[in-house]
Scaffold this motif. Structure first.
Motif, PDB file in Angstrom:
ATOM      1  N   GLU A 137       0.806  -1.218   0.000  1.00 32.00           N
ATOM      2  CA  GLU A 137       0.000   0.000   0.000  1.00 32.00           C
ATOM      3  C   GLU A 137       0.845   1.276   0.000  1.00 32.00           C
ATOM      4  O   GLU A 137       0.369   2.339  -0.379  1.00 32.00           O
ATOM      5  CB  GLU A 137      -0.930   0.007   1.219  1.00 32.00           C
ATOM      6  CG  GLU A 137      -1.970  -1.114   1.183  1.00 32.00           C
ATOM      7  CD  GLU A 137      -2.894  -1.063   2.381  1.00 32.00           C
ATOM      8  OE1 GLU A 137      -2.739  -0.133   3.215  1.00 32.00           O
ATOM      9  OE2 GLU A 137      -3.770  -1.933   2.494  1.00 32.00           O
ATOM     10  N   GLY A 138       2.106   1.176   0.443  1.00 37.81           N
ATOM     11  CA  GLY A 138       2.995   2.331   0.480  1.00 37.81           C
ATOM     12  C   GLY A 138       3.329   2.746   1.899  1.00 37.81           C
ATOM     13  O   GLY A 138       2.431   2.903   2.727  1.00 37.81           O
ATOM     14  N   CYS A 139       4.630   2.895   2.173  1.00 34.56           N
ATOM     15  CA  CYS A 139       5.096   3.298   3.503  1.00 34.56           C
ATOM     16  C   CYS A 139       6.495   3.917   3.349  1.00 34.56           C
ATOM     17  O   CYS A 139       7.091   3.851   2.278  1.00 34.56           O
ATOM     18  CB  CYS A 139       5.133   2.098   4.452  1.00 34.56           C
ATOM     19  SG  CYS A 139       6.362   0.837   4.030  1.00 34.56           S
ATOM     20  N   CYS A 164       9.306   1.704   1.748  1.00 34.71           N
ATOM     21  CA  CYS A 164       9.310   1.485   0.292  1.00 34.71           C
ATOM     22  C   CYS A 164       9.102   2.795  -0.470  1.00 34.71           C
ATOM     23  O   CYS A 164       8.745   2.784  -1.653  1.00 34.71           O
ATOM     24  CB  CYS A 164       8.235   0.473  -0.095  1.00 34.71           C
ATOM     25  SG  CYS A 164       6.540   0.971   0.306  1.00 34.71           S
ATOM     26  N   HIS A 188       6.771   4.781  -0.232  1.00 32.74           N
ATOM     27  CA  HIS A 188       5.351   4.900  -0.567  1.00 32.74           C
ATOM     28  C   HIS A 188       5.031   4.402  -1.979  1.00 32.74           C
ATOM     29  O   HIS A 188       4.031   4.806  -2.572  1.00 32.74           O
ATOM     30  CB  HIS A 188       4.893   6.359  -0.425  1.00 32.74           C
ATOM     31  CG  HIS A 188       5.138   6.908   0.949  1.00 32.74           C
ATOM     32  ND1 HIS A 188       4.354   6.613   2.045  1.00 32.74           N
ATOM     33  CD2 HIS A 188       6.135   7.720   1.421  1.00 32.74           C
ATOM     34  CE1 HIS A 188       4.822   7.216   3.112  1.00 32.74           C
ATOM     35  NE2 HIS A 188       5.902   7.895   2.773  1.00 32.74           N
ATOM     36  N   SER A 189       5.877   3.511  -2.497  1.00 30.99           N
ATOM     37  CA  SER A 189       5.637   2.973  -3.842  1.00 30.99           C
ATOM     38  C   SER A 189       4.962   1.605  -3.804  1.00 30.99           C
ATOM     39  O   SER A 189       4.420   1.159  -4.824  1.00 30.99           O
ATOM     40  CB  SER A 189       6.969   2.843  -4.595  1.00 30.99           C
ATOM     41  OG  SER A 189       7.772   1.833  -3.999  1.00 30.99           O
ATOM     42  N   GLY A 190       5.016   0.931  -2.653  1.00 29.54           N
ATOM     43  CA  GLY A 190       4.466  -0.417  -2.562  1.00 29.54           C
ATOM     44  C   GLY A 190       5.443  -1.488  -2.984  1.00 29.54           C
ATOM     45  O   GLY A 190       5.189  -2.688  -2.826  1.00 29.54           O
TER      46      GLY A 190
END
Length: 350
Positions: free
Chosen positions: A276-278, A281, A283-285
């Motif tokens: 989902e993105g964080c 990563c 925020h790319s998943g």
């Protein structure tokens, strides 16, 4: 025996008895047995002796050398024994019958992941190699198709030593040595080159949740006739499914690395956020895990392998990022923090 030799022997014996530490003993050894020592200097006086005296004098000097060496060896053992006794006497006394809570140590998560990967690749016929953390510019860059002043070097700013060597910025620094080590068996007996070489790498870059200046990689390579990208994908998917004990969603996208052609980025769906993105990563998943590709002909040629006859693949697996995904560690900086509270929770069973 010559009076001068007898006098020197007596002096050596008395001085050795007075020696009280190993440093002083070593200085005494050099003063007598060194190239400019007193015993060696005796031989220089032989030129002034008559021919019939030289043989006897030389034999006496040799006996003195043997005596001195023997006494120094005895004194060394004596001083070492006294030092051990002194250390033992200074140790605190423990009551071994007193009940105390016992806690076992734990392996670092990167160590656990590295050992697991080594076991997996060994089961597939790969050998595990070790390589130095301090390498030459040739090993780290030139041997893997990154000549001096090439723009690709901007991707890997590392730490240089005063002697011109550097801390390796990638485990690819071992590729040339592996090719040269196993190349003869490939060419003479048809034994494929299959090796992995884990190690610590260094890069001068800003740190954040997914970047560190000190991290661990595991390089892998296979060289034989008719090796293709399909072989690369098979070995990587097998390894990932064994590490995570489930099928992992991966993707291959084109990537530029001077030592492979074609080159790819192997990404895995971020297991921390479920894609989902964080921050881990960005925020790319997806998390970049393994730059890989078919070994560039220039790299094979530099390692003594004919690229017209043999092909191979290589990959640089990020052990640090793999550990983050396996154990759900959100910030890469935690792995170098030295925090026992954070690092002691992992076990071989996970």
């Amino acid at each position: 025996m010559d009076e001068k030799i007898l006098s020197l022997r007596e002096r050596i014996d008395n001085e050795l008895k007075a020696v009280s530490d190993l440093s002083e003993l070593d200085s005494l050894r050099v003063s007598y047995l060194g190239k400019k020592g007193s015993i060696t200097s005796l031989l220089k006086g032989m030129k002034d002796l008559a021919a019939d005296q030289k043989k006897a004098f030389g034999a006496d000097v040799n006996k003195l050398k043997e005596f001195t060496a023997s006494r120094i060896e005895e004194k060394t053992e004596e001083l070492r024994r006294k030092q051990i006794e002194k250390e033992l006497a200074a140790m605190p006394v423990f009551d071994i019958s007193s009940p105390v809570p016992r806690t076992n140590g734990s392996y670092h998560p990167i160590t656990l992941v590295q050992r697991q990967c080594e076991s997996i690749f060994r089961s597939m016929g790969f050998t595990v190699e070790d390589y130095s953390e301090v390498v030459t510019d040739y090993e780290c860059f030139e041997s893997v198709n990154i000549p001096k002043h090439h723009p690709a070097r901007d991707m890997q700013d590392t730490y240089y030593l005063e002697n011109g060597q550097l801390l390796k910025s990638q485990t690819s620094a071992a590729q040339n040595a592996i090719l040269r080590k196993y190349g003869p068996a490939l060419k003479e007996n048809g034994v494929p080159i299959k090796a992995i070489f884990p190690g610590r790498c260094f890069r001068n870059e800003a740190t954040d949740a997914c970047h560190e200046n000190t991290f661990f990689q595991m390089e892998g390579m296979m060289v034989d006739k008719n090796i293709s990208i399909s072989n690369l994908i098979y070995f990587m998917k097998t390894m990932l499914s064994e590490v995570f004990r489930k099928d992992i969603k991966v993707r291959l996208r084109p990537g530029f690395f001077p030592f492979v052609e074609p080159g790819f980025e192997l990404d895995i769906s971020c297991l921390i956020c479920g894609g989902e993105g964080c921050p881990s990563c960005k925020h790319s998943g997806w998390l970049e895990l393994c730059p890989c590709g078919m070994i560039h002909p220039n790299v094979l040629r530099e390692g003594g392998i004919d690229p017209d006859e043999y092909t191979g693949f290589a990959f640089g697996l990020g052990l640090t990022r793999l550990a983050m995904m396996k154990y759900g560690i959100k910030d890469i900086r935690d792995l170098n923090s030295g925090s026992l509270k954070s690092l002691s929770q992992f076990t071989d069973d996970e």
